[in-house]
Design an enzyme around this catalytic site. Structure first.
Site, PDB file in Angstrom:
ATOM      1  N   VAL A  33     -15.438  -4.277 -14.444  1.00 34.62           N
ATOM      2  CA  VAL A  33     -14.928  -3.899 -15.767  1.00 34.62           C
ATOM      3  C   VAL A  33     -15.643  -2.652 -16.268  1.00 34.62           C
ATOM      4  O   VAL A  33     -16.861  -2.650 -16.445  1.00 34.62           O
ATOM      5  CB  VAL A  33     -15.120  -5.047 -16.795  1.00 34.62           C
ATOM      6  CG1 VAL A  33     -14.470  -4.675 -18.117  1.00 34.62           C
ATOM      7  CG2 VAL A  33     -14.534  -6.347 -16.275  1.00 34.62           C
ATOM      8  N   ASP A  60      -4.345  -2.193 -14.151  1.00 34.47           N
ATOM      9  CA  ASP A  60      -5.794  -2.174 -13.883  1.00 34.47           C
ATOM     10  C   ASP A  60      -6.583  -2.442 -15.170  1.00 34.47           C
ATOM     11  O   ASP A  60      -7.502  -3.276 -15.201  1.00 34.47           O
ATOM     12  CB  ASP A  60      -6.142  -0.785 -13.297  1.00 34.47           C
ATOM     13  CG  ASP A  60      -7.631  -0.519 -13.254  1.00 34.47           C
ATOM     14  OD1 ASP A  60      -8.281  -0.960 -12.292  1.00 34.47           O
ATOM     15  OD2 ASP A  60      -8.146   0.137 -14.186  1.00 34.47           O
ATOM     16  N   LYS A  98      -8.954  -5.833 -16.453  1.00 36.39           N
ATOM     17  CA  LYS A  98     -10.307  -5.757 -17.031  1.00 36.39           C
ATOM     18  C   LYS A  98     -10.350  -6.458 -18.382  1.00 36.39           C
ATOM     19  O   LYS A  98     -11.302  -7.191 -18.690  1.00 36.39           O
ATOM     20  CB  LYS A  98     -10.725  -4.291 -17.162  1.00 36.39           C
ATOM     21  CG  LYS A  98     -10.825  -3.575 -15.808  1.00 36.39           C
ATOM     22  CD  LYS A  98     -10.927  -2.067 -15.984  1.00 36.39           C
ATOM     23  CE  LYS A  98     -10.948  -1.358 -14.650  1.00 36.39           C
ATOM     24  NZ  LYS A  98     -10.764   0.092 -14.752  1.00 36.39           N
TER      25      LYS A  98
HETATM   26  N1  HSE Z   1      -8.591   3.573 -11.585  1.00 30.14           N
HETATM   27  C1  HSE Z   1      -9.552   3.108 -12.520  1.00 30.14           C
HETATM   28  C2  HSE Z   1      -9.691   4.085 -13.653  1.00 30.14           C
HETATM   29  C3  HSE Z   1     -10.929   2.909 -11.923  1.00 30.14           C
HETATM   30  O1  HSE Z   1      -9.074   5.140 -13.629  1.00 30.14           O
HETATM   31  O2  HSE Z   1     -10.405   3.776 -14.597  1.00 30.14           O
HETATM   32  C4  HSE Z   1     -11.081   1.605 -11.224  1.00 30.14           C
HETATM   33  O3  HSE Z   1     -10.662   0.528 -11.990  1.00 30.14           O
END
Ligand code: HSE
Length: 428
Positions: free
Chosen positions: A134, A203, A207
Site C-alpha cells: 500500500v 490498483d 490498496k
Molecule cells: N502502478 C502503481 C502506481 C504502483 O502507479 O502507483 C504499484 O502499485
C-alpha cells in the site's frame, strides 16, 4: 548475535533488485538495528540469465517460487512476483503452511485473498507482512496497525496510485488531453502491464480495501469499493475545477458510517490548498483520521525501486527482531464481514453543464435542482459561444442519490446540450 535471517526472494524485477541492493548495502545497519544479520539464501524469477544490475552469484537459484518457499535454508519468504493468484499465491501459501514468515508487496493478492492468507498465517504462527503493498514507501500499514492503535479510526483517504496522479497533474500543467499524457506515462514505463489496473482505479482500489480492513477491523472487501477510473477526466474539467478552487484527484475514501463501511475510489475534487490538492506528479498521500489523534497526513513516493524496497525491508526488519504482528492488526478470526453502507455520505458536488443560451434556461435548471433538494452553493458562467452557455455549479452537500435524481430532471428540461459532468467534492 543470533543466527542470520535467511531470505528467499521470489521476483527480481524493480522491487526485487531494490531489496537485494538494500540487503547488500546495509548489512551492518540492519544487523545493528535488528540484532540479527539479514542474508539472502536463494532467489527465483521467470528468467535466470538477465542483467538486473545486482550480483546474484552468491545465491542459490530456484525456477519455481514454491520450491523457493519450501527450501530449508530459507527462513523468510519475500514474495515480489505479483498477481492475485498463480505462482505468487501458491508460494505464499506454501511458506505460511510451513510456518515460515512472508513479506509481500502484492496488493491484488491481499485485496482478494487477504482473509484466507491471514488465517493461514495465524494458524501456523507465521508473520504475514505487507507494508509495501500500500502506497509504496509510505509506512501507512504500520501507522494504522501500530501508530494509531489507540484510536477509533473514522476515515482513511488517499491518492494511492502515482501513475494516475502523474497523468492528472501532467494534463493540468501541459494542457494536453488524457490520451496524450497516457501515452507519455506509458513511454516513461509508469503503467502496469495491464494499464487498466492503474487508470481504471483497480490498483488503488486494492490498496484502499486493505487499509479499510485494518482501519475498521473487517475482512478485506474489495468488491465493496465503488470504482471509477480516470479515463474520462477531461482537460476541460481539470481547468474548470481549478477555476472553482479545486483539483481533481483519483481519491480513495473509506469511512465508517451509521449504516456500514463506505469505500470508494473515483475522480474527486479536493480543495487546491489542501495537502491532497497540492500533491504533484507520481507521489502518494494517505490521510488518516482517528478520534484521539485527529488527522494525520502521510506523503511520499508510492512506487519505484528504492521506496518499495524500503517498505519491504521494514517488514523484514520486524521479523528479524522476532516480532509476529497480526496481519490486519487484530486476530483474523475476529474480523467481521464488512457491512456495506446502504447510502453514500452527503457531499458537495461539482457540475458542469452546457445550457442553451436562451432566457430562463438557468432558472429552469436551478428549479429542478431545488425540487430534488440540491442547493447551489456557487455558480459561474464562462465562455459563451454559438448559442451555448457553459455553467459550473458547486452544490451544498447532498446525498449523491439526490444529485443523480436531480441530474435526470435537469436533462428532461430540454435546456441542456451535451453530456453533463458531475463529480463529488471532498472537503478534506
Ligand atoms: N502502478 C502503481 C502506481 C504502483 O502507479 O502507483 C504499484 O502499485
Amino acid at each position: 548475535m543470533t543466527t542470520p535471517l535467511r531470505l528467499g526472494i521470489a521476483g527480481l524485477g524493480t522491487v526485487g533488485a531494490g531489496v537485494v541492493k538494500i540487503v547488500q548495502g546495509h548489512g551492518d545497519l540492519l544487523a545493528a538495528r535488528t540484532g540479527r544479520r539479514i542474508e539472502i539464501a536463494a532467489v527465483s524469477a521467470r528468467t535466470r540469465n538477465k542483467d538486473r544490475g545486482v550480483d546474484l552469484s552468491d545465491y542459490a537459484w530456484e525456477d519455481d517460487p514454491v520450491a523457493l518457499a519450501r527450501r530449508d535454508d530459507v527462513d523468510l519468504f519475500v514474495e515480489l512476483v505479483g498477481g492475485s493468484d498463480g505462482p505468487a499465491k501458491a508460494a505464499v501459501e506454501a511458506a505460511l503452511d510451513a510456518g515460515k514468515p512472508v513479506v509481500t508487496a502484492n496488493k491484488a493478492m491481499l485485496a482478494l485473498h487477504g482473509q484466507d492468507l491471514a488465517e493461514r498465517a495465524e494458524a501456523s504462527g507465521a508473520a504475514l507482512r505487507f507494508e509495501a503493498a500500500v502506497a509504496g514507501g509510505i509506512p501507512c500499514v504500520k501507522a494504522l496497525t501500530e501508530g494509531l492503535a489507540g484510536n477509533e479510526v473514522t476515515r482513511v483517504m488517499g491518492v494511492m496510485n502515482g501513475t494516475c496522479n502523474y497523468i492528472l497533474t501532467r494534463m493540468e500543467s501541459s494542457g494536453l488531453p488524457y490520451a496524450d499524457i497516457f501515452e507519455e506515462a506509458n513511454g516513461l514505463g509508469y503503467l502496469e502491464a495491464d494499464p487498466t489496473l492503474d487508470v481504471g482505479g483497480i490498483d488503488a482500489g486494492h490498496k484502499l480495501a486493505i487499509l479499510s480492513a485494518i482501519a475498521f477491523g473487517t475482512q478485506v472487501d474489495f468488491d465493496g469499493v465503488q470504482l471509477q477510473g480516470i479515463e474520462r477526466v477531461s482537460i476541460d474539467d481539470i481547468r474548470r475545477a481549478r477555476d472553482m478552487g479545486y483539483r481533481i484527484k483519483l481519491l480513495g475514501v473509506a469511512a465508517r458510517t451509521e449504516s456500514g463501511i463506505e469505500q470508494s475510489m473515483r475522480p474527486t475534487l479536493v480543495p487546491e490548498n489542501s495537502p491532497l490538492g497540492q500533491l504533484e506528479g507520481g507521489a502518494n498521500m494517505v490521510v488518516i483520521e482517528g478520534d484521539a489523534v485527529g488527522q494525520i497526513v502521510l506523503q511520499g513516493p508510492g512506487a519505484g525501486e528504492g521506496p518499495t524496497a524500503s517498505a519491504v525491508m521494514a517488514d523484514v526488519a520486524d521479523i528479524a527482531r522476532g516480532l509476529v504482528p497480526l496481519p490486519f492488526g487484530r486476530p483474523a478470526a475476529t474480523l467481521a464481514r464488512a457491512v456495506r453502507a446502504n447510502a453514500a455520505t452527503a457531499c458537495a458536488h461539482y457540475l458542469r453543464l452546457t445550457l442553451k443560451d436562451e432566457p430562463g434556461a438557468l432558472a429552469r435548471v436551478a428549479t429542478v435542482l431545488g425540487q430534488h433538494g440540491v442547493s447551489i452553493d456557487r455558480m459561474r458562467q464562462y465562455d459563451h459561444a454559438a448559442g451555448d452557455a457553459p455553467v459550473l455549479i458547486v452544490t451544498h452537500p447532498c446525498p449523491p442519490s439526490d444529485l443523480a435524481g436531480a441530474l435526470g430532471g435537469v436533462m428532461d428540461t430540454g435546456v441542456v446540450s451535451g453530456e453533463p459532468v458531475a463529480l463529488q467534492i471532498q472537503n478534506t
